[in-house]
Design an enzyme around this catalytic site. Structure first.
Site, PDB file in Angstrom:
ATOM      1  N   GLY A  14       0.786  -1.020  -0.145  1.00 31.08           N
ATOM      2  CA  GLY A  14      -0.016  -0.158  -0.046  1.00 31.08           C
ATOM      3  C   GLY A  14       0.816   1.373   0.192  1.00 31.08           C
ATOM      4  CB  SER A  29       3.261   2.695   3.646  1.00 30.14           C
ATOM      5  OG  SER A  29       3.647   1.641   2.574  1.00 30.14           O
ATOM      6  CE  LYS A  87       4.831   0.317  -5.182  1.00 34.80           C
ATOM      7  NZ  LYS A  87       6.052   1.051  -4.515  1.00 34.80           N
ATOM      8  CB  THR A 146       5.438   4.773  -6.002  1.00 37.14           C
ATOM      9  OG1 THR A 146       4.742   4.036  -5.108  1.00 37.14           O
ATOM     10  CG2 THR A 146       6.732   4.257  -6.240  1.00 37.14           C
ATOM     11  CB  SER A 188       9.274   6.691  -4.652  1.00 39.72           C
ATOM     12  OG  SER A 188       9.519   5.720  -5.651  1.00 39.72           O
ATOM     13  CG  ASN A 236      11.061   1.822  -7.558  1.00 39.94           C
ATOM     14  OD1 ASN A 236      11.683   0.941  -8.091  1.00 39.94           O
ATOM     15  ND2 ASN A 236      10.623   1.708  -6.132  1.00 39.94           N
ATOM     16  CG  LEU A 289      17.170  -3.577  -4.068  1.00 36.93           C
ATOM     17  CD1 LEU A 289      17.678  -4.419  -5.134  1.00 36.93           C
ATOM     18  CD2 LEU A 289      16.658  -4.432  -2.879  1.00 36.93           C
TER      19      LEU A 289
END
Length: 331
Positions: free
Chosen positions: A137, A139, A192, A249, A255, A257, A278
């Site tokens: 979710g 977060s 996502k 995100t 985020s 990513n 990572l």
């Protein structure tokens, strides 16, 4: 604070693992937090602060750091908060110390690259008689650790168990909804991250807010198509673990990513953009695209990310390819 006094195990003391341990303790549970390094475990026990990942945030008094997996054997359930690509090895290590009845809750978001397997399938292969669930979710670890209001989804095939785990984790600042659609929650979390890389690249390239909004919307359409092909429920993807997580995100440099994609858009190579950290979306992209092709699911944005990461396309070439796709009805 709820008077539960259950025992919850948490495997992995990075930012997210530590934040979830704090949230579980705040919900009234005792927590055993496993970490690899004895030196770090001793320091965490002494200072009550994860200085590397969550500096300035105090570890709850009801959390006990450990390096011994057998200390988790009496836990009501265990949160596995380690990178997606380590899931198989960690599940095998836990299978040696946990009773078969102990549920394992996956908190990583990804797809196993080597096999193209969803993570709950990996765990069920390693522990075939044991319950598995997934937590996902919108977060950020720092928000949860600081006690800021957050809502997530817990999915398990056993509805009673899903409710029990969600209730145990829910506290004054973390609200956990529950579902039985494990596959839908898994797919929302994994896909996502790949789409967030694309959003970051759009921002890094200076392509504007309109382009970012369009990409989020079309990315969500890709996510829905993929989920339907693999048995996920559309209602799940409309909720916290799908649309909610995607929006968060794809909209914040917090985020990893999105930040990775941002640096790609600014001209850095994938290795430079990762900065030694990572990036789950980067490790998931090729597996996601392969699974989409296997079921003839059209995912041009995810495919563009995979092509950029593999070096087949530059950012500009990927954008041109997306903008020059045949005009068709929106769906």
């Amino acid at each position: 604070m709820p008077a539960r006094a259950g025992l919850i195990g948490v495997v992995g003391a990075g930012a997210w693992g530590t934040a979830l341990a704090n949230a579980a303790a705040l919900a009234g549970n005792d927590v055993v937090l496993w970490m690899r390094s004895s030196e770090q475990a001793e320091r965490l026990a002494a200072t009550r602060e994860n200085e590397r990942f969550l500096p300035g945030i105090r570890l709850h008094d009801h959390i006990e750091p450990t390096i011994d997996l057998s200390d988790l054997a009496k836990a009501d359930f265990v949160l596995l908060v380690t990178p997606a690509q380590t899931t198989r090895d960690m599940a095998a290590a836990l299978a040696a110390v946990l009773p078969p009845k102990t549920p394992l809750v996956l908190c990583a978001k990804g797809i196993e690259r080597q096999t193209g397997s969803f993570l709950c399938d990996v765990v069920e292969t390693v522990r075939p008689a044991s319950p598995a669930a997934i937590l996902s979710g919108p977060s950020f670890a720092h928000d949860v650790a600081r006690g800021l209001p957050t809502a997530v989804t817990l999915a398990c095939g056993d509805p009673a168990l899903a409710e029990d785990i969600a209730t145990a984790l829910s506290g004054p600042t973390l609200r956990v909804y529950h579902r039985t659609d494990v596959r839908g929650v898994e797919i929302g979390g994994a896909a996502k991250n790949v789409l967030a890389i694309a959003c970051g690249a759009v921002v890094g390239r200076g392509l504007g807010e309109s382009a970012k909004a369009a990409l989020i919307a079309r990315g969500f359409a890709e996510l829905l198509r993929f989920a339907r092909a693999y048995g996920g429920e559309a209602e799940t993807l409309m909720g916290l673990s799908g649309l909610g997580d995607l929006v968060l995100t794809c909209s914040s440099a917090q985020s990893r990513n999105f930040a990775f994609g941002l640096r790609l858009g600014q001209g850095l190579s994938p290795e430079e953009a990762a900065g030694g950290k990572l990036v789950e979306g980067a490790t998931t992209a090729s597996a996601l695209v392969a699974l989409a092709r296997a079921e003839h699911v059209d995912m041009p944005i995810a495919q563009a990310v995979e092509q950029v990461l593999s070096g087949a396309f530059s950012i500009d070439q990927a954008v041109d390819a997306l903008m020059n796709r045949p005009i068709k009805s929106e769906h």
